[in-house]
Design a protein around this motif. Structure first.
Motif: not given
Length: 223
Positions: A31-53
């Motif tokens: 359960t914790i791993s699922q929550k952590a992975e979900s939280a880090l999805n925000g980081l994935v979106r941020l870094t992906t958008a940041g790379i493009i920018a």
């Protein structure tokens, strides 16, 4: 005979309890791993958008520098030096974002809790260092508009003092922020807010989730 039966019953019950605790721990980890992975999805979106920018921003800086150097005159010395420093710092930032995206994607949530925490802590420290380096560009935004053609010979003493004060203030601010960018300051709101823009909030949240497992293990030991 009764004592032996009681001991056997106790052993059976104890084995069941341990099995239940083990299952609960595994379920909690999942359960914790699922929550952590979900939280880090925000980081994935941020870094992906940041790379493009970063790509567009660095292309713009590259074009501006290329134009300034191709049409070089001593009047553009401040501009070229300032923009070159800003570009180099942002190239480092661009590389950091690519690295952070790769690290986030390669976290093994099926591994041990200690290993996951180690990966998250490594990512967190890298984000702090990234923010620390990005701060170094601040003083150069106070010098890029200066020109040898008019500064300092064609302006009044008051403006020279004003410009020195601005540059000095930004240098001091940069130095203060640089030396205070360390994990020891995580309890300070301003620091958490500063690295949040680089993904620090997502990693902090993921680490907080895994602390729940540590608390569960402590309670288990006490029980």
């Amino acid at each position: 005979m009764e004592n032996i039966e009681l001991i056997n019953i106790w052993k059976e019950q104890n084995a069941k309890i341990e099995k239940t605790l083990t299952i609960n721990k595994l379920l909690l980890k999942e359960t914790i791993s699922q929550k952590a992975e979900s939280a880090l999805n925000g980081l994935v979106r941020l870094t992906t958008a940041g790379i493009i920018a970063f790509v567009f921003y660095l292309l713009l800086l590259g074009y501006i520098l290329f134009y300034a150097i191709s049409n070089y005159s001593s009047a553009s010395n401040y501009f070229i030096v300032s923009m070159s420093a800003i570009a180099l710092i942002n190239i480092k930032g661009f590389a950091d974002y690519i690295k952070h995206l790769a690290w986030t994607k390669h976290i093994n949530y099926n591994g041990s809790v200690m290993q996951i925490q180690k990966q998250l802590s490594k990512l967190q420290l890298s984000i702090i260092n990234h923010s620390k380096i990005m701060i170094l560009q601040l003083p150069f935004w106070t010098t890029f508009y200066l020109s040898d053609s008019w500064f300092p010979q064609d302006i009044g003493f008051t403006y020279i003092l004003f410009q020195i004060a601005i540059i000095g203030s930004f240098i001091y601010l940069t130095y203060w922020l640089y030396i205070n960018h360390k994990s020891e300051n995580f309890n300070k709101k301003w620091f958490r807010n500063m690295i949040a823009g680089s993904g620090g909030k997502s990693v902090e949240k993921a680490l907080e989730f895994y602390k729940e497992i540590e608390e569960f293990e402590k309670e288990d030991l006490v029980a």
